[in-house]
Design a protein around this motif. Structure first.
Motif, short mmCIF file in Angstrom:
data_model
loop_
_atom_site.label_atom_id
_atom_site.label_comp_id
_atom_site.label_asym_id
_atom_site.label_seq_id
_atom_site.Cartn_x
_atom_site.Cartn_y
_atom_site.Cartn_z
N GLU A 1 -20.38 15.50 -27.70
CA GLU A 1 -20.41 16.92 -27.35
C GLU A 1 -19.09 17.61 -27.68
O GLU A 1 -19.07 18.74 -28.18
CB GLU A 1 -20.73 17.07 -25.86
N ARG A 2 -18.00 16.94 -27.40
CA ARG A 2 -16.69 17.54 -27.67
C ARG A 2 -16.42 17.64 -29.17
O ARG A 2 -15.78 18.59 -29.63
CB ARG A 2 -15.59 16.75 -26.97
N GLY B 1 -12.87 18.13 -41.41
CA GLY B 1 -13.13 17.95 -39.98
C GLY B 1 -14.26 16.98 -39.76
O GLY B 1 -14.63 16.22 -40.66
N THR B 2 -14.81 16.97 -38.56
CA THR B 2 -15.91 16.08 -38.19
C THR B 2 -16.95 16.89 -37.44
O THR B 2 -16.60 17.75 -36.62
CB THR B 2 -15.39 14.95 -37.27
N SER B 3 -18.22 16.62 -37.70
CA SER B 3 -19.27 17.38 -37.03
C SER B 3 -20.49 16.52 -36.77
O SER B 3 -20.65 15.45 -37.37
CB SER B 3 -19.67 18.60 -37.86
N LEU B 4 -21.34 16.98 -35.88
CA LEU B 4 -22.60 16.30 -35.61
C LEU B 4 -23.65 16.74 -36.63
O LEU B 4 -23.65 17.89 -37.09
CB LEU B 4 -23.11 16.66 -34.20
N THR B 5 -24.52 15.81 -36.98
CA THR B 5 -25.67 16.16 -37.81
C THR B 5 -26.71 16.83 -36.92
O THR B 5 -26.60 16.82 -35.69
CB THR B 5 -26.28 14.91 -38.45
N GLU B 6 -27.74 17.41 -37.53
CA GLU B 6 -28.81 17.99 -36.73
C GLU B 6 -29.48 16.92 -35.87
O GLU B 6 -29.85 17.16 -34.72
CB GLU B 6 -29.85 18.67 -37.64
N ILE C 1 -20.78 13.11 -39.00
CA ILE C 1 -20.37 13.03 -40.40
C ILE C 1 -18.98 13.62 -40.56
O ILE C 1 -18.55 14.47 -39.79
CB ILE C 1 -21.35 13.78 -41.33
N ARG C 2 -18.27 13.14 -41.58
CA ARG C 2 -16.96 13.68 -41.92
C ARG C 2 -17.15 14.82 -42.89
O ARG C 2 -17.93 14.72 -43.84
CB ARG C 2 -16.08 12.61 -42.58
N SER D 1 -15.61 21.17 -30.98
CA SER D 1 -14.29 21.41 -31.57
C SER D 1 -14.26 21.22 -33.09
O SER D 1 -13.37 21.75 -33.77
CB SER D 1 -13.25 20.48 -30.94
N GLY D 2 -15.21 20.44 -33.61
CA GLY D 2 -15.18 20.13 -35.04
C GLY D 2 -14.05 19.19 -35.41
O GLY D 2 -13.71 19.02 -36.58
N SER D 3 -13.50 18.51 -34.39
CA SER D 3 -12.35 17.62 -34.63
C SER D 3 -12.45 16.41 -33.72
O SER D 3 -12.53 16.55 -32.49
CB SER D 3 -11.04 18.36 -34.35
#
Length: 264
Positions: A28-29, A77-82, A67-68, A33-35
């Motif tokens: 969730e964090r 950055g780093t983010s969650l996939t759908e 995913i990076r 934050s995308g980080s």
């Protein structure tokens, strides 16, 4: 018996606490934050521990949850996939509906199945650094041992040699869901596969982390599709192979060094 009233499936809900919720909060964090660095700092985790948690949930999922993002002017950055967002939302909805089980479960049965499968995967605790969720592609029975080929996604396969008794005990057959476990110390790294080796398995990818210690180093390779594999080698080997973040490397694994496991 209906899915909503299955005692086996409902049993998993009572275990959905502790470490798995730390993973959930981390996801969730990261999404907010995308980080991963910012998420780890907010949770009081080390950067390495956060990445190991992310690599663990990605390897235990049929699809990547995190995913990076490539670098650039924004630094990446780093983010969650759908799919990752759906998993997080499913866990949170089921937590909120806990008091209304089994009525709530009956209203969202499809997502409950997703939740339950993920929950069972995190119940297993092992000392193996690398854990891959896969599907048995083929079982070749020999006189004493059998070769079990496991599809771990995105075209990658692992072949394991286990006894025929183990195949029967685990109930392995084509289509079975199985965990493939590999200790980091058992992995051999190579940067040029233009030679023959006795290792049955070769997983090629990109080095995303190379952390040296007093004697040994942990090298993490990201495979196509987002799964990762970690190897422990000497610092001297890192220098000899010229390993660095962004470089290509191949993890060689003997079939006899792969342990297969299924939920009890």
């Amino acid at each position: 018996m209906s899915k909503a009233s299955s005692p086996i499936k409902l049993e998993g809900l009572s275990k959905a606490r502790g470490k798995r919720w730390d993973h959930l909060e981390l996801l969730e964090r990261i999404d907010a934050s995308g980080s991963i660095s910012a998420a780890a700092t907010a949770m009081g985790m080390s950067y390495k521990a956060a990445w190991q948690a992310v690599e663990s949930v990605n390897n235990l999922s049929h699809e990547p949850l995190v995913i990076r993002q490539p670098g650039g002017s924004s630094g990446g950055g780093t983010s969650l996939t759908e799919y990752g967002r759906r998993v997080v939302a499913t866990y949170r909805r089921l937590e909120q509906e806990w008091a209304a089980v089994p009525e709530a479960v009956g209203r969202m049965m499809d997502d409950f199945d997703l939740y339950y499968r993920m929950n069972r995967r995190f119940d297993m605790q092992t000392s193996a650094r690398n854990q891959f969720l896969g599907t048995v592609k083929a079982v070749k029975i020999g006189a004493v041992n059998a070769e079990v080929v496991v599809d771990i996604g995105n075209g990658a396969e692992l072949a394991a040699i286990i006894t025929n008794d183990s195949v029967e005990h685990l109930g392995l057959e084509a289509g079975s869901e199985v965990h493939a476990l590999v200790k980091a110390q058992w992995i051999i790294l190579a940067v040029d596969t233009g030679f023959k080796t006795s290792a049955r398995n070769a997983l090629a990818g990109t080095v995303v982390r190379c952390q040296e210690g007093a004697v040994n180093a942990e090298v993490v390779i990201e495979l196509p599709g987002g799964k990762t594999i970690a190897a422990i080698i000497t610092n001297e080997s890192v220098k000899t192979l010229g390993l660095k973040v962004g470089g290509k490397a191949t993890a060689l694994i003997k079939a006899s060094h792969i342990i297969l496991a299924v939920p009890s």
